[in-house]
Motif scaffolding. Structure first.
Motif, PDB file in Angstrom:
ATOM      1  N   ARG A  90       0.847  -1.187   0.000  1.00 20.08           N
ATOM      2  CA  ARG A  90       0.000   0.000   0.000  1.00 20.08           C
ATOM      3  C   ARG A  90       0.887   1.242   0.000  1.00 20.08           C
ATOM      4  O   ARG A  90       1.807   1.369   0.803  1.00 20.08           O
ATOM      5  CB  ARG A  90      -0.885  -0.030   1.237  1.00 20.08           C
ATOM      6  CG  ARG A  90      -1.835   1.130   1.360  1.00 20.08           C
ATOM      7  CD  ARG A  90      -2.683   0.947   2.607  1.00 20.08           C
ATOM      8  NE  ARG A  90      -3.454   2.121   2.855  1.00 20.08           N
ATOM      9  CZ  ARG A  90      -4.606   2.409   2.290  1.00 20.08           C
ATOM     10  NH1 ARG A  90      -5.120   1.575   1.429  1.00 20.08           N
ATOM     11  NH2 ARG A  90      -5.252   3.516   2.566  1.00 20.08           N
ATOM     12  N   ALA A  91       0.580   2.151  -0.891  1.00 22.94           N
ATOM     13  CA  ALA A  91       1.344   3.395  -0.976  1.00 22.94           C
ATOM     14  C   ALA A  91       0.795   4.415   0.016  1.00 22.94           C
ATOM     15  O   ALA A  91      -0.410   4.460   0.265  1.00 22.94           O
ATOM     16  CB  ALA A  91       1.260   3.963  -2.388  1.00 22.94           C
ATOM     17  N   PRO A  92       1.644   5.251   0.589  1.00 27.74           N
ATOM     18  CA  PRO A  92       1.167   6.295   1.501  1.00 27.74           C
ATOM     19  C   PRO A  92       0.129   7.206   0.838  1.00 27.74           C
ATOM     20  O   PRO A  92      -0.795   7.678   1.493  1.00 27.74           O
ATOM     21  CB  PRO A  92       2.434   7.076   1.856  1.00 27.74           C
ATOM     22  CG  PRO A  92       3.549   6.123   1.626  1.00 27.74           C
ATOM     23  CD  PRO A  92       3.098   5.241   0.485  1.00 27.74           C
ATOM     24  N   LEU A  93       0.257   7.434  -0.456  1.00 27.84           N
ATOM     25  CA  LEU A  93      -0.692   8.294  -1.157  1.00 27.84           C
ATOM     26  C   LEU A  93      -2.102   7.698  -1.173  1.00 27.84           C
ATOM     27  O   LEU A  93      -3.088   8.431  -1.312  1.00 27.84           O
ATOM     28  CB  LEU A  93      -0.202   8.551  -2.587  1.00 27.84           C
ATOM     29  CG  LEU A  93      -0.921   9.614  -3.386  1.00 27.84           C
ATOM     30  CD1 LEU A  93      -0.869  10.959  -2.673  1.00 27.84           C
ATOM     31  CD2 LEU A  93      -0.322   9.728  -4.775  1.00 27.84           C
ATOM     32  N   ALA A 145     -12.659  16.205   6.005  1.00 25.35           N
ATOM     33  CA  ALA A 145     -11.764  17.281   5.570  1.00 25.35           C
ATOM     34  C   ALA A 145     -10.591  17.421   6.541  1.00 25.35           C
ATOM     35  O   ALA A 145      -9.444  17.609   6.112  1.00 25.35           O
ATOM     36  CB  ALA A 145     -12.531  18.597   5.460  1.00 25.35           C
ATOM     37  N   GLN A 146     -10.850  17.302   7.827  1.00 26.70           N
ATOM     38  CA  GLN A 146      -9.771  17.377   8.816  1.00 26.70           C
ATOM     39  C   GLN A 146      -8.803  16.201   8.663  1.00 26.70           C
ATOM     40  O   GLN A 146      -7.580  16.376   8.717  1.00 26.70           O
ATOM     41  CB  GLN A 146     -10.349  17.424  10.229  1.00 26.70           C
ATOM     42  CG  GLN A 146     -11.068  18.719  10.531  1.00 26.70           C
ATOM     43  CD  GLN A 146     -11.830  18.668  11.841  1.00 26.70           C
ATOM     44  OE1 GLN A 146     -11.800  17.690  12.575  1.00 26.70           O
ATOM     45  NE2 GLN A 146     -12.537  19.758  12.141  1.00 26.70           N
ATOM     46  N   ALA A 147      -9.354  14.990   8.471  1.00 26.75           N
ATOM     47  CA  ALA A 147      -8.504  13.808   8.276  1.00 26.75           C
ATOM     48  C   ALA A 147      -7.690  13.955   6.996  1.00 26.75           C
ATOM     49  O   ALA A 147      -6.510  13.582   6.945  1.00 26.75           O
ATOM     50  CB  ALA A 147      -9.356  12.541   8.240  1.00 26.75           C
ATOM     51  N   HIS A 148      -8.308  14.525   5.971  1.00 28.13           N
ATOM     52  CA  HIS A 148      -7.625  14.724   4.691  1.00 28.13           C
ATOM     53  C   HIS A 148      -6.435  15.663   4.855  1.00 28.13           C
ATOM     54  O   HIS A 148      -5.340  15.405   4.348  1.00 28.13           O
ATOM     55  CB  HIS A 148      -8.618  15.268   3.657  1.00 28.13           C
ATOM     56  CG  HIS A 148      -8.013  15.567   2.335  1.00 28.13           C
ATOM     57  ND1 HIS A 148      -7.648  16.839   1.969  1.00 28.13           N
ATOM     58  CD2 HIS A 148      -7.688  14.757   1.296  1.00 28.13           C
ATOM     59  CE1 HIS A 148      -7.129  16.803   0.747  1.00 28.13           C
ATOM     60  NE2 HIS A 148      -7.142  15.550   0.317  1.00 28.13           N
ATOM     61  N   VAL A 155       1.656  12.758   4.372  1.00 29.89           N
ATOM     62  CA  VAL A 155       2.124  12.090   3.152  1.00 29.89           C
ATOM     63  C   VAL A 155       2.944  13.026   2.272  1.00 29.89           C
ATOM     64  O   VAL A 155       4.014  12.654   1.795  1.00 29.89           O
ATOM     65  CB  VAL A 155       0.925  11.530   2.355  1.00 29.89           C
ATOM     66  CG1 VAL A 155       1.355  11.031   0.991  1.00 29.89           C
ATOM     67  CG2 VAL A 155       0.238  10.426   3.137  1.00 29.89           C
ATOM     68  N   LEU A 156       2.463  14.221   2.073  1.00 26.69           N
ATOM     69  CA  LEU A 156       3.103  15.111   1.108  1.00 26.69           C
ATOM     70  C   LEU A 156       4.289  15.864   1.700  1.00 26.69           C
ATOM     71  O   LEU A 156       5.231  16.181   0.978  1.00 26.69           O
ATOM     72  CB  LEU A 156       2.068  16.088   0.556  1.00 26.69           C
ATOM     73  CG  LEU A 156       0.888  15.420  -0.164  1.00 26.69           C
ATOM     74  CD1 LEU A 156      -0.106  16.476  -0.608  1.00 26.69           C
ATOM     75  CD2 LEU A 156       1.339  14.554  -1.322  1.00 26.69           C
TER      76      LEU A 156
END
Length: 160
Positions: A90-93, A145-148, A155-156
């Motif tokens: 699984r990728a972090p993205l 939205a907060q989790a995002h 991740v970024l």
């Protein structure tokens, strides 16, 4: 011939089933992340939300479109095969992409329920229940939205 409202119900029911699948998968995959517990709660809420649609469909005699349900649920699974920079793991993205899909799904749910409010088809008790569900869906969108944002920072920021 099905009414436009019946078609809308079928569409949202099929999409809702696929979104529940995505919530369950994201909650399982992100369980060890800071927002894992939030996703677990949202998965439970999404199942309950789908129950409202199914109760309205039963009352109105609207049958689910099983080919559409299967196609959308299959599409959710095929979406797991997207190129994500990793072949076997699984990728972090993936966390970020899943959260974006869930945000979109919740906004579609809100739009469908708002359309149902003005359709003139729901009974008084259903309209009252729908008000509470809309409030909860808006809260779901905010929690996602907060989790995002947290996932994006995690991740970024590593890649900068």
């Amino acid at each position: 011939m099905a009414t436009p409202f019946a078609i809308l119900l079928r569409n949202h029911h099929a999409g809702g089933r696929a979104v529940v699948d995505l919530f369950v998968r994201a909650a399982a995959a992100q369980r060890d992340r800071p927002h894992g517990a939030v996703l677990d709660q949202l998965a439970r809420e999404a199942r309950e939300d789908l129950g409202f649609d199914e109760r309205v469909m039963r009352r109105l005699g609207v049958r689910p479109s099983w080919p559409q349900v299967v196609a959308l649920r299959l599409g959710e699974r095929v979406g797991r095969l997207k190129p994500n920079g990793r072949l076997l793991r699984r990728a972090p993205l993936s966390d970020l992409v899943e959260l974006e899909g869930l945000i979109a799904g919740v906004h579609v749910k809100i739009a469908g329920w708002q359309a149902a409010q003005v359709a003139g088809v729901l009974e008084e008790g259903e309209l009252a229940e729908l008000e509470g569900l809309l409030d909860r869906a808006r809260s779901q969108a905010e929690r996602l939205a907060q989790a995002h944002l947290a996932a994006a920072a995690s991740v970024l920021a590593r890649q900068a």
